[in-house]
Scaffold this motif. Structure first.
Motif, PDB file in Angstrom:
ATOM      1  N   GLN A  64      54.045  46.558  48.938  1.00 58.05           N
ATOM      2  CA  GLN A  64      52.844  47.581  49.464  1.00 58.05           C
ATOM      3  C   GLN A  64      51.547  47.658  48.681  1.00 58.05           C
ATOM      4  OE1 GLN A  64      55.165  51.096  50.303  1.00 58.05           O
ATOM      5  NE2 GLN A  64      54.429  50.852  52.711  1.00 58.05           N
ATOM      6  N   LEU A  65      51.739  47.917  47.628  1.00 59.50           N
ATOM      7  CA  LEU A  65      50.601  48.136  46.568  1.00 59.50           C
ATOM      8  C   LEU A  65      49.696  47.058  46.498  1.00 59.50           C
ATOM      9  CD1 LEU A  65      50.667  50.503  43.762  1.00 59.50           C
ATOM     10  CD2 LEU A  65      49.970  48.313  43.318  1.00 59.50           C
ATOM     11  N   GLU A  66      50.405  45.914  46.115  1.00 54.09           N
ATOM     12  CA  GLU A  66      49.744  44.734  45.874  1.00 54.09           C
ATOM     13  C   GLU A  66      48.753  44.142  47.254  1.00 54.09           C
ATOM     14  OE1 GLU A  66      52.215  42.025  43.713  1.00 54.09           O
ATOM     15  OE2 GLU A  66      52.286  43.106  42.118  1.00 54.09           O
ATOM     16  N   GLU A  67      49.821  44.344  48.204  1.00 56.43           N
ATOM     17  CA  GLU A  67      49.369  44.008  49.585  1.00 56.43           C
ATOM     18  C   GLU A  67      48.035  44.769  49.814  1.00 56.43           C
ATOM     19  OE1 GLU A  67      50.747  43.986  54.225  1.00 56.43           O
ATOM     20  OE2 GLU A  67      52.032  43.469  52.650  1.00 56.43           O
ATOM     21  N   LEU A  68      48.049  46.113  49.753  1.00 50.22           N
ATOM     22  CA  LEU A  68      46.911  46.815  50.106  1.00 50.22           C
ATOM     23  C   LEU A  68      45.824  46.479  49.215  1.00 50.22           C
ATOM     24  CD1 LEU A  68      48.798  50.342  50.719  1.00 50.22           C
ATOM     25  CD2 LEU A  68      47.592  49.182  52.446  1.00 50.22           C
ATOM     26  N   ALA A  69      46.139  46.579  47.903  1.00 48.50           N
ATOM     27  CA  ALA A  69      44.926  46.059  46.961  1.00 48.50           C
ATOM     28  C   ALA A  69      44.581  45.050  47.255  1.00 48.50           C
ATOM     29  CB  ALA A  69      45.496  46.282  45.426  1.00 48.50           C
ATOM     30  N   LEU A  70      45.170  43.699  47.402  1.00 45.53           N
ATOM     31  CA  LEU A  70      44.385  42.514  47.817  1.00 45.53           C
ATOM     32  C   LEU A  70      43.705  42.579  49.138  1.00 45.53           C
ATOM     33  CD1 LEU A  70      47.276  40.120  46.387  1.00 45.53           C
ATOM     34  CD2 LEU A  70      45.141  40.789  45.338  1.00 45.53           C
ATOM     35  N   ALA A  71      44.238  43.126  50.001  1.00 41.30           N
ATOM     36  CA  ALA A  71      43.600  43.353  51.313  1.00 41.30           C
ATOM     37  C   ALA A  71      42.281  44.371  51.314  1.00 41.30           C
ATOM     38  CB  ALA A  71      44.468  44.039  52.490  1.00 41.30           C
ATOM     39  N   GLY A  73      40.186  43.995  48.919  1.00 41.84           N
ATOM     40  CA  GLY A  73      38.930  43.062  48.354  1.00 41.84           C
ATOM     41  C   GLY A  73      38.806  43.823  46.835  1.00 41.84           C
ATOM     42  N   PRO A  74      39.482  43.973  46.073  1.00 40.63           N
ATOM     43  CA  PRO A  74      39.499  44.734  44.843  1.00 40.63           C
ATOM     44  C   PRO A  74      38.179  44.054  43.942  1.00 40.63           C
ATOM     45  CG  PRO A  74      41.381  43.785  44.405  1.00 40.63           C
ATOM     46  CD  PRO A  74      41.099  43.760  46.139  1.00 40.63           C
ATOM     47  N   MET A  75      38.219  42.416  44.043  1.00 42.74           N
ATOM     48  CA  MET A  75      37.058  41.862  43.390  1.00 42.74           C
ATOM     49  C   MET A  75      35.882  41.899  43.857  1.00 42.74           C
ATOM     50  SD  MET A  75      38.812  41.104  40.789  1.00 42.74           S
ATOM     51  CE  MET A  75      40.458  40.851  40.536  1.00 42.74           C
ATOM     52  N   ASP A  76      35.691  42.456  45.259  1.00 39.46           N
ATOM     53  CA  ASP A  76      34.455  42.652  45.788  1.00 39.46           C
ATOM     54  C   ASP A  76      33.907  44.024  46.205  1.00 39.46           C
ATOM     55  OD1 ASP A  76      34.442  39.870  46.430  1.00 39.46           O
ATOM     56  OD2 ASP A  76      35.804  40.295  48.307  1.00 39.46           O
ATOM     57  N   ARG A  77      34.659  44.977  45.801  1.00 41.51           N
ATOM     58  CA  ARG A  77      34.480  46.354  45.666  1.00 41.51           C
ATOM     59  C   ARG A  77      35.291  47.237  45.219  1.00 41.51           C
ATOM     60  NH1 ARG A  77      36.226  44.334  49.886  1.00 41.51           N
ATOM     61  NH2 ARG A  77      33.960  44.099  50.978  1.00 41.51           N
ATOM     62  N   ALA A  93      50.727  47.405  37.828  1.00 40.21           N
ATOM     63  CA  ALA A  93      50.581  46.695  38.863  1.00 40.21           C
ATOM     64  C   ALA A  93      49.183  46.762  39.878  1.00 40.21           C
ATOM     65  CB  ALA A  93      51.704  46.505  39.929  1.00 40.21           C
ATOM     66  N   ALA A  94      48.993  47.999  39.880  1.00 45.26           N
ATOM     67  CA  ALA A  94      47.821  48.393  40.741  1.00 45.26           C
ATOM     68  C   ALA A  94      46.416  47.802  40.092  1.00 45.26           C
ATOM     69  CB  ALA A  94      47.703  49.783  41.091  1.00 45.26           C
ATOM     70  N   ILE A  95      46.455  48.403  38.580  1.00 37.06           N
ATOM     71  CA  ILE A  95      45.363  47.894  38.013  1.00 37.06           C
ATOM     72  C   ILE A  95      45.067  46.337  37.641  1.00 37.06           C
ATOM     73  CG2 ILE A  95      44.209  47.996  35.594  1.00 37.06           C
ATOM     74  CD1 ILE A  95      44.247  50.537  37.274  1.00 37.06           C
ATOM     75  N   GLU A  96      46.262  45.600  37.820  1.00 34.31           N
ATOM     76  CA  GLU A  96      46.381  44.108  37.451  1.00 34.31           C
ATOM     77  C   GLU A  96      45.781  43.627  38.951  1.00 34.31           C
ATOM     78  OE1 GLU A  96      50.000  42.707  35.955  1.00 34.31           O
ATOM     79  OE2 GLU A  96      50.040  44.055  34.528  1.00 34.31           O
ATOM     80  N   ALA A  97      46.086  44.201  40.147  1.00 32.19           N
ATOM     81  CA  ALA A  97      45.758  43.772  41.308  1.00 32.19           C
ATOM     82  C   ALA A  97      44.095  44.064  41.604  1.00 32.19           C
ATOM     83  CB  ALA A  97      46.695  44.318  42.321  1.00 32.19           C
ATOM     84  N   GLY A  98      43.606  44.823  40.715  1.00 27.13           N
ATOM     85  CA  GLY A  98      42.107  45.105  40.988  1.00 27.13           C
ATOM     86  C   GLY A  98      41.913  46.389  41.432  1.00 27.13           C
TER      87      GLY A  98
END
Length: 194
Positions: A64-71, A73-77, A93-98
């Motif tokens: 869930q965490l990775e899906e939410l983080a990637l959805a 757009g952590p590299m954009d905002r 994992a959250a920090i690694e996902a951005g």
């Protein structure tokens, strides 16, 4: 932050979402949109193009965490995530996902604005680092291509390294191009001919 920030708040519980909105409204003038259903987060983020995403989730799983983080757009905002509790390794994992800010022990209205500020500052710092890294990698690749082109000129023309570089530089100036572009063209042409 001179412009009015656009913030998407991801919170399924309406009462908690309103607490977040109240806290943000007390801290400044923001354009806020609440999403109660995180399943449509990716399309809403693309459509709304927010400046920041705040996610409040009680007990996320790693998926869930990775899906939410990637959805989001952590590299954009910047993405700030509030969780009530966190199992071993989820913060990493959250920090690694951005995710820019990962706050355990839930969302407290008085902490929203400072966490938002920290997430924005951290995001900007990492964005600068990513830009600098990309520029350094590009410069290194250009240097390698220039060195290959110099080596080719040295072999075919019998010139010294300094003279080969001077020829590359003169050719670039005559053509109004960058030395790296002339070197790339030479290496590419040699690859086609050789």
């Amino acid at each position: 932050m001179s412009e009015r920030l656009k913030i998407i708040v991801v919170e399924p519980d309406r009462e908690r979402a309103l607490q977040i909105v109240d806290s943000l409204n007390q801290a400044g003038d923001f354009h806020i949109r609440i999403l109660s259903e995180p399943t449509s987060l990716a399309s809403n983020v693309r459509e709304q193009a927010p400046d920041v995403v705040l996610i409040d989730i009680s007990n996320p799983s790693r998926d869930q965490l990775e899906e939410l983080a990637l959805a989001s757009g952590p590299m954009d905002r910047p993405v700030a995530m509030f969780v009530d509790r966190s199992d071993e390794g989820l913060s990493s994992a959250a920090i690694e996902a951005g995710v820019s800010a990962y706050v355990v022990d839930g969302m407290e209205p008085r902490r929203v604005k400072p966490v938002l500020d920290a997430a924005v500052a951290r995001f900007r710092m990492f964005q600068r680092m990513r830009t600098e890294l990309a520029e350094a990698k590009r410069a290194l690749e250009e240097r390698k291509v220039i060195d290959r082109a110099k080596g080719m000129i040295m072999r075919h023309r019998g010139l010294s390294e300094d003279d080969a570089y001077a020829l590359l530089r003169k050719t670039a100036m005559d053509q109004g191009r960058r030395v790296a572009d002339v070197a790339e063209a030479l290496v590419t042409a040699a690859g086609l001919l050789g």
